[in-house]
Design an enzyme around this catalytic site. Structure first.
Site, PDB file in Angstrom:
ATOM      1  N   GLU C 104       0.813  -1.219   0.000  1.00 58.80           N
ATOM      2  CA  GLU C 104       0.000   0.000   0.000  1.00 58.80           C
ATOM      3  C   GLU C 104       0.851   1.276   0.000  1.00 58.80           C
ATOM      4  O   GLU C 104       0.354   2.351   0.351  1.00 58.80           O
ATOM      5  CB  GLU C 104      -0.949   0.006   1.204  1.00 58.80           C
ATOM      6  CG  GLU C 104      -1.998  -1.092   1.146  1.00 58.80           C
ATOM      7  CD  GLU C 104      -3.034  -0.903   2.228  1.00 58.80           C
ATOM      8  OE1 GLU C 104      -4.209  -0.702   1.887  1.00 58.80           O
ATOM      9  OE2 GLU C 104      -2.671  -0.956   3.418  1.00 58.80           O
ATOM     10  N   HIS C 123       0.108   5.680   7.374  1.00 59.27           N
ATOM     11  CA  HIS C 123      -1.064   4.822   7.157  1.00 59.27           C
ATOM     12  C   HIS C 123      -1.123   3.851   8.326  1.00 59.27           C
ATOM     13  O   HIS C 123      -0.134   3.202   8.657  1.00 59.27           O
ATOM     14  CB  HIS C 123      -0.960   4.047   5.846  1.00 59.27           C
ATOM     15  CG  HIS C 123      -1.993   2.964   5.755  1.00 59.27           C
ATOM     16  ND1 HIS C 123      -3.344   3.219   5.915  1.00 59.27           N
ATOM     17  CD2 HIS C 123      -1.890   1.616   5.563  1.00 59.27           C
ATOM     18  CE1 HIS C 123      -4.012   2.080   5.805  1.00 59.27           C
ATOM     19  NE2 HIS C 123      -3.164   1.097   5.594  1.00 59.27           N
ATOM     20  N   HIS C 125      -3.872   1.280  11.158  1.00 61.40           N
ATOM     21  CA  HIS C 125      -5.141   0.591  11.468  1.00 61.40           C
ATOM     22  C   HIS C 125      -5.516   0.962  12.901  1.00 61.40           C
ATOM     23  O   HIS C 125      -5.724   0.092  13.744  1.00 61.40           O
ATOM     24  CB  HIS C 125      -4.985  -0.917  11.318  1.00 61.40           C
ATOM     25  CG  HIS C 125      -4.426  -1.349  10.003  1.00 61.40           C
ATOM     26  ND1 HIS C 125      -3.871  -2.585   9.813  1.00 61.40           N
ATOM     27  CD2 HIS C 125      -4.350  -0.709   8.797  1.00 61.40           C
ATOM     28  CE1 HIS C 125      -3.460  -2.693   8.549  1.00 61.40           C
ATOM     29  NE2 HIS C 125      -3.741  -1.571   7.914  1.00 61.40           N
ATOM     30  N   HIS C 193     -10.892  -0.340   7.642  1.00 65.90           N
ATOM     31  CA  HIS C 193      -9.478  -0.493   7.379  1.00 65.90           C
ATOM     32  C   HIS C 193      -8.611   0.326   8.347  1.00 65.90           C
ATOM     33  O   HIS C 193      -7.820  -0.240   9.084  1.00 65.90           O
ATOM     34  CB  HIS C 193      -9.225  -0.078   5.910  1.00 65.90           C
ATOM     35  CG  HIS C 193      -7.841  -0.315   5.426  1.00 65.90           C
ATOM     36  ND1 HIS C 193      -7.549  -0.510   4.101  1.00 65.90           N
ATOM     37  CD2 HIS C 193      -6.654  -0.368   6.070  1.00 65.90           C
ATOM     38  CE1 HIS C 193      -6.238  -0.682   3.947  1.00 65.90           C
ATOM     39  NE2 HIS C 193      -5.681  -0.604   5.132  1.00 65.90           N
TER      40      HIS C 193
END
Lengths: 260, 260, 260, 260
Positions: C104, C123, C125, C193
């Site tokens: 990603e 990024h 979670h 996500h």
């Protein structure tokens, strides 16, 4: 002169005797293994978040069921063998009455009086349990790890016994009322305060304290899901507890708490 | 030449004097024990999750009630004796005005002005308390460990004092408004921000900060059970606080936070 | 023979050249301080529970805004300087294309393309944020520590851009759609996500990631109290962010994460 | 005398032989890498809070699919290579039958019998999962980290198989009923008890156990927000799991759990 000396000796002895008579006699040195486990119990309860700076755990003296061992007033996590004191069941220390003591030690003494089967007692402010002490939603068992909860645990409302107090169970009348309310159960919730947990050994009271905390947390989570909750059947609880021991967990807890 | 030298000496002395006059005078060195406890208080608050990188704790100078001690702008967990600064009650530093300072130190100064009984102050962003600062559900006491909550704690709405701001209590007007709203209570909630906690010693403000955080968590849990909640009676709270000390917990907290 | 040798040399050079042409050119060695901070950022995010084994953080190359630095595919807590790779904004590595890479990483490249003001990207979670990515209850700011949330954060629904996928933003089209949905905001939630967080430096993306997680937790707690919730006014959020820095917290986080 | 000696030798040999015949044969020494990973799996599950003193993890023997490896009855966090035992699929140990064993090892054996694709099994009392085992609100996937939950996980109600029991799956009939209920899924919830998780390797069962716990926590939080919840589409779950591995996380978990 001789008379005076004798009189003096008598007087000093008498003084000692008087003190000794006022104070209960010691049952003698306790089993070192019991001492070690009591230290471990203190630290395990702290490690597992069942007690913070407050709370305490005691065990009956192995030589005399009318004596119990409990730390002086110290945070459980810090308790060492030097801190342990011996008490009679009226919660009078056999020595060193001047040391700072837990004001709620009476909880231990009064329970030992009424429950000959009980060998160890924990008093704590278990954080997940406290909400159930003030809610009309009763604590119930949802998991087999808390099988002893399935029998239904009583709640001690100190206002019934003492009106508006400082919430401490710090005299014989309150202690007795608590012990009576406990009845034959494994634990009792104390309104706005915490719980008292009993058992046939230190691993039992420690294990029950840990799984009482967990059980309360699990039930709260189950309720929060918003659906119906399938509680343990009391018969399931009885069968679980009939074969329960805390051997495996005790090995883990003790090794971790004692840094081994 | 001699004149010039003297003039130069005078001028440089004069400059120093001028600076010294602009700045408040120091009360002199503080009690090393107080310094040690202030360092410990910083670290304990971090260890217990009451502060993260932000938040601060101060104590009145033991030699002068018009001075207080507070770290320069540093995360409480990292504060050392070298970081401590001395302030007057207008929150002006007695020296080193160029060091980076907490912009909200005014909270401490203004509270010390209005509350002669207060010896120590904590400002924090206590995570379980914040939700109560923005909810119309008031914070109330359910456990004896938070007895001081039972009197009812005020909430400071900075919009009332300053309109739409950056939410910081960083000038005298806002600080005064906060201190006035605090009144005679043990703590004040700050809307969308955190809390200010006061007490008669560092163990008291640290203990209250920890049990304010815990009390908020416990009440939220009790509410989530969905039933009625049996809150502490204010009289119970008064009786609890009348005999409250944090001796036992302070020993634990300080030893752990200082790695002893 | 001589010809053959030359041809061989040419061919091998040619091969290298070809590879070098296919791969983007490096901007050269990055500032060691930036490298150090990128390692720290990885570990801080893990320490603070914003990432677990998954998640990643990147920073633009200090010598070339068209290059960014990101670890190879490794848990952030374990990332060292040797793991860092240099990418162009199409997320092609300048060397070692055979190393295992984050699938990603395109999130970073596409955001850097559309947002020249952005210097660092996370990024994650983030566990308290995820529930808000799947709920019709929007994430809003209740505390000044999450002032950047007050502007309202978009939610990326990958089904809109890609239908029923494996939920990964792992191609340019999805990356571009995400970057477009982010617009000029500080962060974007990703349905089912996690989130992508942007800022003008590593301390900003780390700080925003930590306070996004905390903000979500606080809002959930405020909602659970069952009353009305007094959210931050967007103007309050703007004023807070106008003077926000993460200097004090960054010192703490970095020292703790790097074990100093 | 000679005869007596021979008879004695025969008898002792015979005794050994008899025991050996009653006990299943060993598949021989297992791959040291598998042993190492099984130890790591035990400690990781404890480190991540999926097991406490109870719970266990097994793996099929690399030399014989009809044998599996599992610790003797010990808290997972403490398990060492010396504790590992080899079992046949009826959960009989190949040696040392006198050692204290997990009473629920039958869970592992019966699952291995019915699921040739399964190489590793975890049984746990995962704290966030338990509430879903007693609620009529089903566990569902909200995050891609728990993609395997999207297929829908069965719940084992031990009352259906055994009436009111001590809740333990400790005989072949209960074990078989559990394995049948599991069917082809990745995990099964056990009412009032916990879960059994299966996978094609130790990293898979460990990873699924960790993300089952997290998934349950996230769903509970999403529900608590009070709005509608946008669950993963089963097709999304399938696509996620089709490319899932736990390589990156396993490196992290193993290094941390083994103190490397």
């Amino acid at each position: 002169m001789r008379f005076l000396l004798l009189a003096l000796m008598f007087f000093s002895c008498g003084t000692s005797t008087t003190f000794a008579q006022q104070r209960p006699a010691s049952a003698g040195p306790a089993d070192p293994k019991l001492i070690e486990d009591l230290i471990a119990a203190n630290r395990i309860l702290a490690m597992e978040g069942v007690v913070d700076g407050m709370g305490h755990v005691s065990v009956r003296h192995n030589r005399d069921p009318n004596r119990y061992l409990l730390s002086l007033a110290r945070a459980p996590e810090l308790v060492t063998a030097e801190d342990l004191m011996e008490y009679d069941l009226d919660s009078n220390p056999v020595r060193d009455p001047g040391r700072r003591q837990y004001s709620e030690r009476i909880i231990h003494g009064e329970i030992y009086k009424l429950r000959p089967d009980v060998i160890a007692v924990v008093h704590n402010h278990s954080p997940s349990v406290i909400p159930f002490t003030v809610s009309n939603v009763p604590l119930r068992a949802i998991a087999h790890s808390g099988g002893f909860i399935a029998e239904g645990l009583p709640v001690f409302e100190i206002r019934d016994a003492g009106g508006l107090t400082d919430m401490l169970v710090n005299n014989a009348a309150l202690g007795r009322a608590l012990a009576q309310k406990l009845g034959g159960k494994s634990a009792i919730l104390m309104r706005g305060h915490g719980a008292a947990v009993v058992g046939k050994s230190l691993p039992y009271v420690v294990g029950r304290s840990i799984y009482l905390e967990l059980g309360a947390k699990l039930q709260a989570q189950a309720i929060a899901l918003g659906g119906t909750v399938n509680y343990l059947d009391p018969e399931e609880g009885r069968k679980i507890e009939a074969r329960r021991d805390y051997i495996r967990s005790w090995e883990l807890w003790k090794r971790k708490a004692m840094g081994q």
